[in-house]
Scaffold this motif. Structure first.
Motif, short mmCIF file in Angstrom:
data_model
loop_
_atom_site.label_atom_id
_atom_site.label_comp_id
_atom_site.label_asym_id
_atom_site.label_seq_id
_atom_site.Cartn_x
_atom_site.Cartn_y
_atom_site.Cartn_z
N LYS A 129 1.13 9.27 -6.03
CA LYS A 129 1.51 10.66 -5.79
C LYS A 129 2.61 11.16 -6.72
CE LYS A 129 0.28 11.01 -0.90
NZ LYS A 129 0.81 11.20 0.45
N HIS A 130 3.49 10.27 -7.19
CA HIS A 130 4.67 10.70 -7.91
C HIS A 130 4.74 10.31 -9.39
CE1 HIS A 130 5.90 10.92 -3.67
NE2 HIS A 130 6.59 11.94 -4.08
N SER A 131 3.78 9.51 -9.85
CA SER A 131 3.81 9.08 -11.24
C SER A 131 2.52 9.48 -11.95
CB SER A 131 3.98 7.56 -11.32
OG SER A 131 3.72 7.10 -12.63
N PRO A 132 2.61 10.32 -12.97
CA PRO A 132 1.40 10.70 -13.71
C PRO A 132 0.66 9.49 -14.28
CG PRO A 132 3.24 12.10 -14.34
CD PRO A 132 3.80 11.02 -13.47
N TYR A 133 1.40 8.49 -14.74
CA TYR A 133 0.77 7.29 -15.30
C TYR A 133 -0.07 6.57 -14.24
CZ TYR A 133 0.04 2.59 -16.98
OH TYR A 133 -0.53 1.40 -17.33
N TYR A 134 0.53 6.26 -13.10
CA TYR A 134 -0.21 5.55 -12.05
C TYR A 134 -1.34 6.41 -11.51
CZ TYR A 134 3.27 1.88 -12.10
OH TYR A 134 4.08 0.85 -12.49
N HIS A 135 -1.14 7.70 -11.39
CA HIS A 135 -2.20 8.59 -10.92
C HIS A 135 -3.41 8.47 -11.85
CE1 HIS A 135 -3.67 12.04 -8.61
NE2 HIS A 135 -4.24 12.40 -9.74
N ARG A 182 0.83 -1.21 0.00
CA ARG A 182 0.00 0.00 0.00
C ARG A 182 0.87 1.27 0.00
NH1 ARG A 182 -5.32 -0.73 0.77
NH2 ARG A 182 -6.00 -2.76 1.49
N GLU A 183 1.95 1.25 0.75
CA GLU A 183 2.86 2.40 0.77
C GLU A 183 3.46 2.63 -0.62
OE1 GLU A 183 5.68 1.42 3.82
OE2 GLU A 183 4.29 1.93 5.44
N MET A 184 3.85 1.55 -1.30
CA MET A 184 4.41 1.69 -2.65
C MET A 184 3.37 2.19 -3.64
SD MET A 184 7.18 -1.39 -3.26
CE MET A 184 5.93 -2.60 -3.52
N LEU A 185 2.14 1.68 -3.54
CA LEU A 185 1.08 2.11 -4.44
C LEU A 185 0.74 3.59 -4.22
CD1 LEU A 185 -1.26 -1.00 -4.28
CD2 LEU A 185 0.13 -0.27 -6.22
N LEU A 186 0.70 4.00 -2.97
CA LEU A 186 0.42 5.41 -2.67
C LEU A 186 1.55 6.30 -3.19
CD1 LEU A 186 -1.43 7.50 -1.40
CD2 LEU A 186 -0.29 7.09 0.79
N PHE A 187 2.78 5.87 -3.03
CA PHE A 187 3.92 6.63 -3.55
C PHE A 187 3.80 6.77 -5.08
CE2 PHE A 187 8.13 7.12 -5.34
CZ PHE A 187 8.68 8.12 -4.54
N ALA A 188 3.47 5.65 -5.75
CA ALA A 188 3.32 5.69 -7.20
C ALA A 188 2.19 6.63 -7.60
CB ALA A 188 3.06 4.28 -7.73
#
Length: 82
Positions: A41-47, A33-39
């Motif tokens: 917040k920081h990756s336009p693709y994942y957002h 969950r921490e990695m997914l949340l980081f992605a």
């Protein structure tokens, strides 16, 4: 990484192997969950992908991991190539 750091990490991993399965699973889910949340917040693709799946940052930790979209390399590569 120094030799001392490596020995410390290996020792920690060895100790973690003795933990109950529920504790290990809980820790793994927390880290995921921490990695997914980081992605998010920081990756336009994942957002974009998470937003399209109805996942937002306010309720991010409440969502079941099963609802997260399966991410494959093909869409990622087409975005990079385009």
């Amino acid at each position: 990484m120094t030799f001392t750091e490596l020995v410390f990490k290996l020792n920690a991993a060895k100790l973690n192997m003795k933990l109950p399965r529920k504790v290990i699973k809980s820790r793994q889910q927390k880290k995921l969950r921490e990695m997914l949340l980081f992605a998010y917040k920081h990756s336009p693709y994942y957002h974009k992908v998470f937003k399209e799946a109805g996942i937002n940052s306010r309720k991010f930790l409440l969502f079941r991991l099963r609802i997260f979209p399966l991410l494959i390399k093909i869409p990622c590569l087409t975005i990079l190539i385009a």
